[in-house]
Write a protein that holds these residues in place. Sequence first.
Motif, short mmCIF file in Angstrom:
data_model
loop_
_atom_site.label_atom_id
_atom_site.label_comp_id
_atom_site.label_asym_id
_atom_site.label_seq_id
_atom_site.Cartn_x
_atom_site.Cartn_y
_atom_site.Cartn_z
N GLN A 5 39.75 15.75 114.79
CA GLN A 5 38.76 15.86 113.71
C GLN A 5 37.41 16.36 114.22
OE1 GLN A 5 39.14 11.81 112.42
NE2 GLN A 5 40.36 12.36 110.63
N SER A 9 35.79 19.92 113.10
CA SER A 9 34.43 20.02 112.56
C SER A 9 33.59 21.00 113.37
CB SER A 9 33.77 18.65 112.54
OG SER A 9 34.40 17.81 111.61
N VAL A 143 33.02 23.65 104.24
CA VAL A 143 33.45 23.09 105.51
C VAL A 143 34.89 22.65 105.35
CG1 VAL A 143 33.06 21.27 107.19
CG2 VAL A 143 31.13 22.38 106.09
#
Length: 144
Positions: A5, A9, A143
């Motif tokens: 994760q 990101s 995003v």
Amino acid sequence: MNFYQILRSAHSGWRYLVLILLVLAIIQALAGWLGKKPYTEGNRKLNVFTLIFTHVQILFGLILYFLSPLVEAGIRYWKMEHIGMMIFAAVLITVGNARSKRIDDPAGKHRTIALYFGLGLVVIVAAIIAMIKADPARTFWGVS
């Protein structure tokens, strides 16, 4: 938050830096080429930073490629199209930077950067558009 994760990101956010630097380098190269301006140390630095940021983005992407559950799930876009197009764009940017170093004429340097970086940007935008088509839940600037 696990490593996957965090890296996802980082990869998602880093793209904005790559796109901004790429657009700036193209604008600067076009201005230098069409305005017959000298090729300065500032031009060289911007081109090198664009190259470095692109390579870091590809590195993030390659690591994600091997960690991603999307690739394991067999989603064709992520297995083939995204990685192929992005590597191709990075190759264009790398070749453009390398070729510009071998040219003595300032207009030629600017022209080479404008053409190769411009083609790289077109491929990146095409890959992002293909991503939106493959996964309608994603947006161009959102995003992931």
